[in-house]
Design a protein around this motif. Sequence first.
Motif, mmCIF file in Angstrom:
data_model
loop_
_atom_site.group_PDB
_atom_site.id
_atom_site.type_symbol
_atom_site.label_atom_id
_atom_site.label_comp_id
_atom_site.label_asym_id
_atom_site.label_seq_id
_atom_site.Cartn_x
_atom_site.Cartn_y
_atom_site.Cartn_z
ATOM 1 N N TYR A 1 0.896 -1.111 0.437
ATOM 2 C CA TYR A 1 -0.226 -0.253 -0.025
ATOM 3 C C TYR A 1 0.904 1.711 0.255
ATOM 4 O O TYR A 1 1.969 1.526 0.396
ATOM 5 C CB TYR A 1 -0.931 0.006 1.315
ATOM 6 C CG TYR A 1 -1.310 1.719 1.286
ATOM 7 C CD1 TYR A 1 -3.231 1.200 0.723
ATOM 8 C CD2 TYR A 1 -1.558 2.531 1.833
ATOM 9 C CE1 TYR A 1 -3.914 2.706 0.895
ATOM 10 C CE2 TYR A 1 -2.827 3.584 2.262
ATOM 11 C CZ TYR A 1 -3.377 3.158 1.475
ATOM 12 O OH TYR A 1 -4.411 4.802 1.436
ATOM 13 N N GLY A 2 0.914 2.115 -0.894
ATOM 14 C CA GLY A 2 2.297 3.488 -1.142
ATOM 15 C C GLY A 2 2.558 2.881 -1.766
ATOM 16 O O GLY A 2 3.434 4.211 -2.546
ATOM 17 N N TYR A 3 3.215 2.078 -2.884
ATOM 18 C CA TYR A 3 4.539 1.329 -3.361
ATOM 19 C C TYR A 3 3.785 0.849 -4.818
ATOM 20 O O TYR A 3 4.855 0.490 -5.473
ATOM 21 C CB TYR A 3 5.168 0.652 -2.342
ATOM 22 C CG TYR A 3 5.518 1.310 -1.014
ATOM 23 C CD1 TYR A 3 7.243 1.875 -1.115
ATOM 24 C CD2 TYR A 3 4.834 0.996 0.021
ATOM 25 C CE1 TYR A 3 7.256 2.780 0.394
ATOM 26 C CE2 TYR A 3 5.398 1.438 1.454
ATOM 27 C CZ TYR A 3 6.971 2.109 1.852
ATOM 28 O OH TYR A 3 6.681 2.858 2.476
ATOM 29 N N THR A 4 3.331 1.190 -5.008
ATOM 30 C CA THR A 4 2.623 0.459 -6.467
ATOM 31 C C THR A 4 2.396 1.584 -7.279
ATOM 32 O O THR A 4 1.803 2.850 -6.576
ATOM 33 C CB THR A 4 1.786 -0.077 -6.465
ATOM 34 O OG1 THR A 4 -0.144 0.093 -5.924
ATOM 35 C CG2 THR A 4 1.712 -1.641 -5.959
ATOM 36 N N GLU A 5 2.165 1.904 -8.409
ATOM 37 C CA GLU A 5 1.283 2.650 -9.043
ATOM 38 C C GLU A 5 0.047 3.267 -9.235
ATOM 39 O O GLU A 5 -0.643 4.644 -8.816
ATOM 40 C CB GLU A 5 2.105 2.348 -11.009
ATOM 41 C CG GLU A 5 3.432 1.732 -11.206
ATOM 42 C CD GLU A 5 3.544 0.659 -10.517
ATOM 43 O OE1 GLU A 5 4.591 -0.289 -11.255
ATOM 44 O OE2 GLU A 5 2.790 -0.147 -9.797
ATOM 45 N N ASP A 6 -0.595 1.888 -8.948
ATOM 46 C CA ASP A 6 -2.000 3.045 -8.728
ATOM 47 C C ASP A 6 -2.252 2.765 -7.273
ATOM 48 O O ASP A 6 -3.103 3.858 -6.809
ATOM 49 C CB ASP A 6 -3.037 1.587 -8.379
ATOM 50 C CG ASP A 6 -3.387 1.298 -9.556
ATOM 51 O OD1 ASP A 6 -2.671 1.549 -10.849
ATOM 52 O OD2 ASP A 6 -3.582 -0.526 -9.732
ATOM 53 N N THR A 7 -1.035 3.536 -6.311
ATOM 54 C CA THR A 7 -1.365 3.862 -4.879
ATOM 55 C C THR A 7 0.011 4.636 -4.728
ATOM 56 O O THR A 7 0.276 4.807 -3.238
ATOM 57 C CB THR A 7 -0.832 3.020 -4.090
ATOM 58 O OG1 THR A 7 -0.174 1.541 -4.171
ATOM 59 C CG2 THR A 7 -2.583 1.505 -3.739
ATOM 60 N N SER A 8 0.159 5.161 -5.954
ATOM 61 C CA SER A 8 1.859 6.214 -5.362
ATOM 62 C C SER A 8 1.431 7.102 -4.561
ATOM 63 O O SER A 8 2.146 7.834 -3.943
ATOM 64 C CB SER A 8 2.229 6.196 -6.775
ATOM 65 O OG SER A 8 1.108 6.825 -7.166
ATOM 66 N N GLY A 9 -0.111 7.603 -4.434
ATOM 67 C CA GLY A 9 -0.562 8.765 -4.009
ATOM 68 C C GLY A 9 -0.833 8.774 -2.324
ATOM 69 O O GLY A 9 -1.126 9.504 -1.751
ATOM 70 N N LEU A 10 -0.415 7.461 -1.725
ATOM 71 C CA LEU A 10 -0.997 7.063 -0.627
ATOM 72 C C LEU A 10 0.205 7.209 0.325
ATOM 73 O O LEU A 10 0.966 6.365 -0.814
ATOM 74 C CB LEU A 10 -1.836 5.616 -0.526
ATOM 75 C CG LEU A 10 -3.193 6.175 -1.708
ATOM 76 C CD1 LEU A 10 -4.143 3.941 -1.526
ATOM 77 C CD2 LEU A 10 -5.035 6.727 -1.364
ATOM 78 N N ARG A 11 -0.173 6.788 1.288
ATOM 79 C CA ARG A 11 1.113 6.405 2.343
ATOM 80 C C ARG A 11 0.780 5.795 3.311
ATOM 81 O O ARG A 11 -0.503 5.509 4.246
ATOM 82 C CB ARG A 11 0.840 7.882 3.044
ATOM 83 C CG ARG A 11 2.489 8.047 3.850
ATOM 84 C CD ARG A 11 2.862 8.998 4.629
ATOM 85 N NE ARG A 11 4.009 9.717 5.964
ATOM 86 C CZ ARG A 11 4.500 10.774 6.456
ATOM 87 N NH1 ARG A 11 3.758 11.710 6.078
ATOM 88 N NH2 ARG A 11 5.530 10.350 7.047
ATOM 89 N N PRO A 12 1.029 4.789 3.317
ATOM 90 C CA PRO A 12 0.958 4.131 4.306
ATOM 91 C C PRO A 12 1.166 4.749 6.072
ATOM 92 O O PRO A 12 1.905 5.745 6.459
ATOM 93 C CB PRO A 12 2.172 2.834 4.616
ATOM 94 C CG PRO A 12 3.084 3.104 3.940
ATOM 95 C CD PRO A 12 2.400 4.322 2.798
ATOM 96 N N PRO A 13 0.449 3.479 6.955
ATOM 97 C CA PRO A 13 -0.141 2.508 7.154
ATOM 98 C C PRO A 13 -1.431 2.728 6.144
ATOM 99 O O PRO A 13 -2.359 3.271 6.408
ATOM 100 C CB PRO A 13 -0.334 2.668 8.068
ATOM 101 C CG PRO A 13 0.391 3.595 9.464
ATOM 102 C CD PRO A 13 0.759 4.378 8.519
#
Length: 243
Positions: free
Chosen positions: A168-180
């Motif tokens: 989560y946060g480390y793929t192209e589809d989730t690059s704008g998101l920040r874990p947790p």
Amino acid sequence: MTSTSAAAFDPLSVRSVPGRSALAGGLIVSVQAPEGSPMREPSVIAAMAEASLAQGAIGVRLESPEHIGAVRRRCPQALIVGLWKRTLPGSAVYITPRWQDLQQVWAAGADVVAIDATDRPRPEHETLAEIVARARAMGIPLMADVDGIANGLRAAALGCHWVGTTLYGYTEDTSGLRPPAWNLLEPLRRQLSPEVILVCEGGIASAEQAAEAVSRGADAVVVGTAITGVDLQVAAYVKRLRA
């Protein structure tokens, strides 16, 4: 839990993995170090793993067959989640991307093998379904590292025993998101089979956040940088102080 025994590991040995009740509320420490770091020595990794287990961690997450083998020899009874980061042409998948990588992680002594279970193309035209089917046929438990709810449910349906929010946060589809990945935990726990273990991994920076992950539905929590990431932690302190 730990031992200094150097007995050889039998890759054909039958390994048992605890169920959900045994893992409930447990901490798995990711003992890794970046390329070029003095901490990347197998003996250092093994020492950090032993120290983590001695303080109550239920298991460790390790990268590369070399490090898995070093910890298995030093800590024969440890629960090891193993993976191998491989950068290969034609694919963004890098956590145990191929069947041959999975086999080497398993042979080194991992109890559970972590793999990228996103829907991205894999190297050498392999598919996630094919890899999971081959692993199931050999009795190899898998942890699906995913970036979203759909990929988590798909991985579990294919036969992965564990589902983790690692990507989560480390793929192209989730690059704008920040874990947790707080928003993934409750929906995944609600929709996953009761037998599937849900792991919160990525961005956990404190004991309070780890406890929150469990309260949101995670069976276990993986913490890496905040505990064992000497290189990144020191760099962050230095950067802040210089600012």
